[in-house]
Design a protein around this motif. Sequence first.
Motif, short mmCIF file in Angstrom:
data_model
loop_
_atom_site.label_atom_id
_atom_site.label_comp_id
_atom_site.label_asym_id
_atom_site.label_seq_id
_atom_site.Cartn_x
_atom_site.Cartn_y
_atom_site.Cartn_z
N THR A 127 0.83 -1.21 0.00
CA THR A 127 0.00 0.00 0.00
C THR A 127 0.86 1.25 0.00
O THR A 127 0.60 2.20 -0.77
N HIS A 131 1.31 4.06 -3.00
CA HIS A 131 1.03 5.47 -2.73
C HIS A 131 2.20 6.35 -3.14
O HIS A 131 2.01 7.52 -3.51
N VAL A 141 -4.01 3.92 -4.95
CA VAL A 141 -4.40 3.41 -3.63
C VAL A 141 -5.90 3.62 -3.41
O VAL A 141 -6.59 2.74 -2.88
N LEU A 255 -8.21 -6.35 2.40
CA LEU A 255 -7.11 -5.53 1.87
C LEU A 255 -5.77 -6.22 2.02
O LEU A 255 -4.88 -6.02 1.19
N ALA A 259 -3.92 -5.97 -1.55
CA ALA A 259 -2.86 -4.98 -1.77
C ALA A 259 -1.62 -5.55 -2.46
O ALA A 259 -1.17 -4.99 -3.46
#
Length: 273
Positions: A127, A131, A141, A255, A259
């Motif tokens: 993540t 980003h 994201v 997630l 991710a």
Amino acid sequence: MFRQRLITAAILVPLTVWAVLFLPTGIIAWPLALIIAIGAWEWAGLVRLQARGARLLYAFVVLLLLWGSRFLPLAGIAIVGAVWWGICTILLMRWAQHRPASPSLLGMPALGLIAGILVLVPAWRATIGLHALPTVGPKMVLFLFLLVWLADSAAYAVGRRFGHTRLAPALSPGKTREGVYGALAAGLLLSLIGGEVFSFSGPAWWGFVGLGLLTLLASVVGDLLESLFKRMGAVKDSGRLLPGHGGALDRVDSLTAAAPVFALGIWILGQLQ
């Protein structure tokens, strides 16, 4: 319960969207690391590590691993995460109808703690790595978050209205195949929009759409894995962090799998362009 969940979501979702879009990666990393640390505390409880000091130590070790992962290539961490979730998919398919007896895994808490590291650390690194991508990172994201949120909501709505075939009765009796089909339909629509928003073209556009669907399926696996550990730990929620929402793991379980899979796919698409 539903009202509490609605109020909490009404506060957290806009706040999360704002933070993802407008805060720098170095700032975003800290609250996300805190959530992962709380998730590590909860995970230790799921594998029946009851001593408060031991659970704190485990959370601290996970935080150290988060810090160390910053110095490793994003692609490498994403590959580790994707391979782990691939193995989990195979195992969960075998256990969907008849899950393993609890003592067979809980009798070896070290394996459960290692599993927790593989669940939590790649998700955080993926993540944060996404980003940090120039220009499109925050939007990537946000797309990932929206994909997971939309899939979860669509699966719940469709499953509640049309669901009758259980997806994995031994792991999570409430989930249905119809719910997953609804999630895939919603995910396909969002991925088609995302392919245009991020200006993919040609094979990369199709690759992005396919990645969206693969990421969505990975999110289902993440949810099922946590359900397995909660059942073995004989608990309904991983914790009590949020009113009506359970613990940190209950909010990020999807997630954790989505991710690293999404990050690896984005890296591969970047090599193709």
